[in-house]
Scaffold this motif. Structure first.
Motif: not given
Length: 156
Positions: A4-10, A12-15, A21-22, A86-87
């Motif tokens: 896995t490559k967190p954060p994972l979908p779905p 939210d604004r924070a993830t 940023r990552l 994500i856009a």
């Protein structure tokens, strides 16, 4: 490779903000070996007029990109998100081998698989020649410092 490559979908604004940023941090390394690890093996891209498919083609694309775009510094900003999408809007500064500086502006649309790897990336980019004294991204090469202004703060 991690499963896995967190954060994972779905997202939210924070993830979604963290995912952006990552991605920015990885691209600012200018290390194709590291950057390709966040994409699925069969990733599909559109970057300007190039259409790399799969990690090998993406890797070759990134090698060419950073051989041409010297002193590359990138800032990404979350624009929108929903579910596994994500856009992003971004700007980066770079110079060519003749010493001419550019600021490249663009938008990206990303789609992730359930494990958090980017499955699709569509980028539209425009380059603006700038005089060296109009550069705004002056941190040492590598990760943008946390206290460096983002695009909105810079008026970009």
């Amino acid at each position: 490779m991690s499963d896995t490559k967190p954060p994972l979908p779905p997202f939210d604004r924070a993830t979604a903000t963290l995912k952006v940023r990552l991605a920015e941090d990885a691209w600012n390394t200018r290390d194709p070996d590291r950057v390709v690890q966040v994409y699925t093996h069969d990733t599909l891209w559109r970057n300007r007029a190039e259409f790399p498919r799969g990690r090998e083609e993406v890797h070759a694309f990134l090698v060419r990109k950073w051989a041409r775009e010297l002193d590359y510094r990138l800032i990404k900003e979350l624009w929108a998100f929903t579910g596994e999408h994500i856009a992003v809007r971004f700007a980066y500064e770079w110079r060519d081998d003749s010493g001419h500086w550019f600021r490249s502006y663009g938008n990206e649309n990303w789609e992730f698989d359930a494990s958090g790897f980017m499955r699709r990336r569509f980028a539209s980019i425009n380059d603006l020649p700038i005089p060296a004294d109009q550069r705004l991204f002056h941190w040492p090469l590598g990760r943008r410092p946390d206290d460096h202004p983002g695009l909105s703060e810079l008026g970009l």
